[in-house]
Design an enzyme around this catalytic site. Structure first.
Site: not given
Ligand code: ARG
Length: 717
Positions: A226, A89, A652
């Site tokens: 991911d 991501h 992330s």
């Molecule tokens: N929730 C994750 C974060 O903010 C991002 C995940 C991205 N994946 C998605 N399905 N939008 O770090």
């Protein structure tokens, strides 16, 4: 009665947890202070690393392998040839930009089979940390000497310029900036080096890299691979350079050793990365504001906008690719706001903060000297928050509902050049790394008919929710020229503007440039931004008042808790969080294991739902149990695991390391039960969700056929 006593007790124990000595798992620690604040605790937990193994300004240390990736994520160097690992991501916007409907690397994945096949990620940069320097005294002295707020700002700029110029010296590559910590109670200088020739090496298809989609996002149990990989290129002297075919793979000061040994419950685990923003000193007044204004507006408006974009994406593969990154960024924050509001309520965050404020106020009241110093702290914050309520609501609505109209935002970015600082170098939606925006970058991902629908819906919603006296001027035109008919007005706007397509814009640019100054989209854009500016300006006095109160409140809290290890809020500087591998109980009677496996991917499979489609090749590998060296002892293939590390957005892609500092995974998410984590750390519930490095290598090697990359890594079994 009994019940009240019980609740009281529960409350007290929660308070003790949040005010008492901080647990090892909570805390985003600053690297230069590890020796002083954390080393003892880290070795008690089982870490075998010295503070200097982690952060050393004279020798290579772990910090040299951790990068700020594209401004909004973290990444780590994992090979002697500058190979970089981050989340899927985090690479998403870049992969999307490099894709076309015929070569869709989001959909199909991609692996360069040699250096020549690596794709230039033009505009992407990665930043290495050189060092931190505590400059609190120099900054405070300079600012104390200044009288009023304006002079203080001046003084801050002057002293920052002096300090950073000195730190950088005559280096061509170093950059420095002074950053505020603890609400302007401390200042550090961050010295860094930026590399800008970055190339995309590979990523799995979205059916692995984004498996579970928005449904599983922010949730555990999770089965997402991911991750994505990039490579840093340098000039022949290993220094930063713009893209050139003559550049060579960067030779890192330090790269992480990868461990295939895996992890067990309670094993030490730590994360180093770039958490973006937390508000752990947030008061009860702000909790209420965040919930009732900020999050509420986000949820309301994005429901409408995302619904429209989504149905267009479903109907057309081209639109699906064009809006993939914008949609993911938007949906991610939308779901975060929803979860945060739910968790605020479930965990009584408002009430707990109010109780902490009571303790603080009593502590202040107990000593006249404290009253003198901190007596106004909380009331300043409260007044500022209450005073700005309406302004914040309206400006938030501008941001959420009018700014996202692409035609007008393009008109203000790409239109006639007006001096506007910070035009370039924007990042993609949701703060995710993207490219610098040029007209062709913009139009590649622009679908006019989607934007028309969005504009109609949002302009209507804005009129419904905002008092008539606060509407921007173009609503008058809608009323007078279009009889209040928003649909008709929007249709006219789009048919009369040159900003609807690259061709029309180019033609307009080639002709009389002054005509663009009268372009309806340009005029509406100016109308929107001048109104927004007005609200921002009106908010400024409250911002100053708030900052004053917050600075005092944090200073008071630091004094009240003197002797305890305390960490500053996240501010996009490098931090370390340490703790362990840990399961959790989301609710009574349920325990969530700390590990997930490929079995779960197969259980979730739903060929009719694009979020849960499993690639055929992955099923073949699964059925053949062809997991190579990556399987668990019991033969299952690990996918993701949990730690209790303290992370937030920006982390992330961060490396998760074992007690020796070897890479065991990549952090990529938080969990639903602790969505209020930016404000309050809840030890029993807050978890960090990580991709197991064995899954990453399995997918790269067995699924992607890029096993040749293993040769440049250092792997221990
Ligand atoms: N929730 C994750 C974060 O903010 C991002 C995940 C991205 N994946 C998605 N399905 N939008 O770090």
């Amino acid at each position: 009665m009994m019940k009240i006593r019980k609740i009281g007790l529960l409350f007290l124990s929660m308070l003790i947890l949040s005010l008492g000595s901080l647990r090892a798992d909570e805390g985003m620690w600053m690297l230069p202070l590890i020796q002083k604040l954390n080393s003892k605790k880290m070795s008690e937990i089982g870490f075998k690393l010295s503070a200097k193994d982690i952060y050393d300004i004279n020798n290579s240390s772990l910090k040299d392998a951790v990068l700020h990736f594209g401004g909004g994520c973290t990444a780590e160097v994992i090979s002697k040839d500058g190979l970089v690992l981050t989340n899927h991501h985090c690479g998403y916007g870049i992969i999307q930009r490099l894709s076309t409907v015929d070569h869709d690397y989001l959909q199909n994945g991609y692996w360069a089979m040699n250096h020549d096949e690596e794709l230039s990620a033009k505009g992407l940069t990665v930043i290495f940390l050189d060092r931190f320097e505590d400059v609190t005294k120099a900054v405070m002295d300079a600012m104390d000497a200044a009288k009023d707020p304006k002079a203080k700002d001046e003084a801050f700029r002057t002293v920052s310029d002096q300090l950073t110029a000195k730190a950088v010296g005559d280096s061509k590559y170093l950059r420095a900036r002074v950053v505020s910590f603890f609400g302007d109670n401390q200042y550090y200088m961050v010295v860094s080096k930026t590399y800008s020739d970055i190339r995309f090496v590979g990523a799995p298809p979205s059916s692995i890299g984004k498996f579970g989609g928005e449904t599983d996002n922010w949730m555990w149990p999770r089965h997402t691979g991911d991750f994505s990989m990039f490579r840093i290129y340098a000039d022949k002297d290993n220094n930063p350079a713009e893209f050139s075919k003559d550049n060579v793979p960067y030779q890192p000061k330090k790269f992480l050793t990868i461990s295939l040994k895996g992890m067990n419950q309670n094993d030490p685990a730590m994360v180093i990365g770039y958490p973006g923003r937390t508000n752990r000193f947030m008061t009860s007044y702000e909790v209420k504001e965040t919930s009732e204004v900020t999050n509420a507006v986000t949820i309301l408006v994005r429901n409408v906008r995302q619904g429209i974009i989504w149905s267009d994406m479903e109907a057309n593969p081209k639109v699906r690719l064009q809006y993939a990154s914008k949609y993911a960024g938007s949906a991610n924050s939308w779901k975060k706001s929803l979860g945060m509001n739910e968790t605020f309520a479930k965990l009584n965050v408002y009430e707990r903060r109010a109780a902490e404020e009571k303790i603080f106020s009593e502590w202040v009241a107990a000593d006249p000297a404290r009253v003198e110093k901190y007596g106004k702290a909380l009331s300043e914050v409260k007044e500022a928050i209450e005073g700005r309520a309406k302004l914040l609501y309206i400006s938030r609505f501008y941001q959420e509902a009018l700014s996202p109209i692409e035609l007008t935002s393009a008109a203000s970015r790409l239109g006639p050049q007006v001096e506007r600082p910070g035009r370039e170098g924007r990042t993609g939606g949701g703060g995710r790394p993207g490219f610098q925006s040029s007209p062709s970058d913009f139009y590649k991902d622009y679908n006019v008919s989607t934007d028309i629908k969005v504009a109609k819906a949002l302009i209507k919603l804005f009129r419904d929710k905002i008092p008539a006296s606060d509407l921007p001027g173009f609503y008058k035109i809608i009323d007078t020229d279009y009889n209040g008919n928003i649909d008709a007005a929007v249709d006219a706007l789009f048919s009369n503007s040159a900003f609807v397509s690259e061709e029309k814009l180019k033609a307009a640019m080639a002709g009389d440039k002054n005509a663009l100054l009268k372009d309806p989209a340009y005029l509406v854009a100016n109308d929107i931004s001048s109104n927004m500016m007005k609200y921002m300006k009106d908010l400024e006095q409250y911002r100053t008042q708030y900052a004053k109160g917050q600075k005092l409140y944090i200073a008071g809290m630091l004094e009240m808790k003197a002797g305890q290890a305390i960490y500053p809020d996240a501010n996009s500087t490098m931090r370390l969080t340490f703790g362990k591998v840990l399961n959790y109980s989301p609710k009574d009677g349920v325990i969530f294991d700390f590990v997930t496996t490929l079995d779960g991917v197969m259980q979730k499979e739903d060929p009719k739902n694009y979020e849960f489609t499993v690639p055929a090749k992955l099923k073949e590998l699964y059925n053949a149990k062809d997991f190579g060296q990556y399987a668990l002892k019991d033969g299952r293939m690990p996918v993701a695991f949990l730690t209790n590390n303290d992370i937030t957005g920006g982390n992330s892609g961060s490396p998760v390391m074992n007690k020796k500092g070897e890479l065991i995974g990549t952090a990529f998410d938080g969990n639903w039960e602790s969505m209020s984590s930016d404000i309050i750390f809840e030890p029993s519930l807050q978890r960090c969700i990580n991709v197991d490095i064995r899954y990453t290598l399995f997918i790269m090697d067995k699924f992607g056929g890029a096993g040749y990359l293993l040769n440049e890594m250092k792997i221990v079994k």
